[in-house]
Design a protein around this motif. Sequence first.
Motif, mmCIF file in Angstrom:
data_model
loop_
_atom_site.group_PDB
_atom_site.id
_atom_site.type_symbol
_atom_site.label_atom_id
_atom_site.label_comp_id
_atom_site.label_asym_id
_atom_site.label_seq_id
_atom_site.Cartn_x
_atom_site.Cartn_y
_atom_site.Cartn_z
ATOM 1 N N SER A 104 0.029 -4.625 -12.952
ATOM 2 C CA SER A 104 -1.376 -4.212 -13.003
ATOM 3 C C SER A 104 -1.461 -2.696 -12.991
ATOM 4 O O SER A 104 -0.563 -2.017 -12.515
ATOM 5 C CB SER A 104 -2.163 -4.797 -11.825
ATOM 6 O OG SER A 104 -1.679 -4.282 -10.611
ATOM 7 N N VAL A 105 -2.566 -2.197 -13.526
ATOM 8 C CA VAL A 105 -2.781 -0.756 -13.635
ATOM 9 C C VAL A 105 -4.175 -0.427 -13.135
ATOM 10 O O VAL A 105 -5.135 -1.143 -13.440
ATOM 11 C CB VAL A 105 -2.643 -0.287 -15.105
ATOM 12 C CG1 VAL A 105 -2.912 1.196 -15.225
ATOM 13 C CG2 VAL A 105 -1.279 -0.630 -15.655
ATOM 14 N N SER A 106 -4.285 0.648 -12.373
ATOM 15 C CA SER A 106 -5.595 1.169 -11.988
ATOM 16 C C SER A 106 -5.656 2.626 -12.434
ATOM 17 O O SER A 106 -4.750 3.114 -13.094
ATOM 18 C CB SER A 106 -5.821 1.039 -10.477
ATOM 19 O OG SER A 106 -4.918 1.856 -9.775
ATOM 20 N N ARG A 107 -6.694 3.316 -12.067
ATOM 21 C CA ARG A 107 -6.883 4.685 -12.557
ATOM 22 C C ARG A 107 -5.736 5.622 -12.184
ATOM 23 O O ARG A 107 -5.313 6.440 -12.986
ATOM 24 C CB ARG A 107 -8.202 5.226 -12.043
ATOM 25 C CG ARG A 107 -8.531 6.585 -12.592
ATOM 26 C CD ARG A 107 -9.893 7.035 -12.190
ATOM 27 N NE ARG A 107 -10.062 8.407 -12.644
ATOM 28 C CZ ARG A 107 -11.201 8.943 -12.891
ATOM 29 N NH1 ARG A 107 -12.297 8.244 -12.740
ATOM 30 N NH2 ARG A 107 -11.279 10.190 -13.288
ATOM 31 N N HIS A 108 -5.195 5.507 -10.975
ATOM 32 C CA HIS A 108 -4.162 6.445 -10.520
ATOM 33 C C HIS A 108 -2.837 5.793 -10.139
ATOM 34 O O HIS A 108 -1.895 6.489 -9.778
ATOM 35 C CB HIS A 108 -4.675 7.244 -9.315
ATOM 36 C CG HIS A 108 -5.866 8.086 -9.634
ATOM 37 N ND1 HIS A 108 -5.780 9.216 -10.411
ATOM 38 C CD2 HIS A 108 -7.162 7.949 -9.310
ATOM 39 C CE1 HIS A 108 -6.984 9.751 -10.539
ATOM 40 N NE2 HIS A 108 -7.843 8.993 -9.888
ATOM 41 N N THR A 109 -2.771 4.484 -10.183
ATOM 42 C CA THR A 109 -1.535 3.808 -9.778
ATOM 43 C C THR A 109 -1.242 2.620 -10.688
ATOM 44 O O THR A 109 -2.105 2.168 -11.438
ATOM 45 C CB THR A 109 -1.627 3.279 -8.326
ATOM 46 O OG1 THR A 109 -2.685 2.321 -8.261
ATOM 47 C CG2 THR A 109 -1.864 4.396 -7.330
ATOM 48 N N ALA A 110 -0.035 2.129 -10.560
ATOM 49 C CA ALA A 110 0.368 0.907 -11.253
ATOM 50 C C ALA A 110 1.269 0.112 -10.314
ATOM 51 O O ALA A 110 1.983 0.683 -9.504
ATOM 52 C CB ALA A 110 1.109 1.240 -12.540
#
Length: 135
Positions: A19-25
């Motif tokens: 999964s990926v978010s704005r600042h992390t994966a």
Amino acid sequence: VVAPSVQGGNAVMAGRILSVSRHTAVAAAVFHKECALSVLLTESGQYGFLNGAGGASVPVITSLPVNGRYGVGEIVMTGGLSHQTPPGLFLGTLAPQEDGSASVVKDHLYAEGLLKPAADIRDLRFVTVLTRKGQ
């Protein structure tokens, strides 16, 4: 997720992004139970699926044709059967079973092999994440 090889040289496939978010994966190594990849055993030319076993267990390559001829040490690459993973990334080699053979037949339906990963995730400090052009 691509990492340096244990043997040095080229980069190897060490896992995949879950999964990926704005600042992390969130990444899963090839050992992780949610890491599933199509693979190609290069010498035999057979395709199968890599399933991380979870914990410290060895990743298992499943769904190999029963009539394939597999060898311990055979090179395992990504198969590219999914649009999410490019083909031809080095994963490792086929490890011996407990009896020393390269594969074991399950329920007379398919063969399984064990992956000896080329990336040592115990000492992994830097990785590269591959993305598709334009993403």
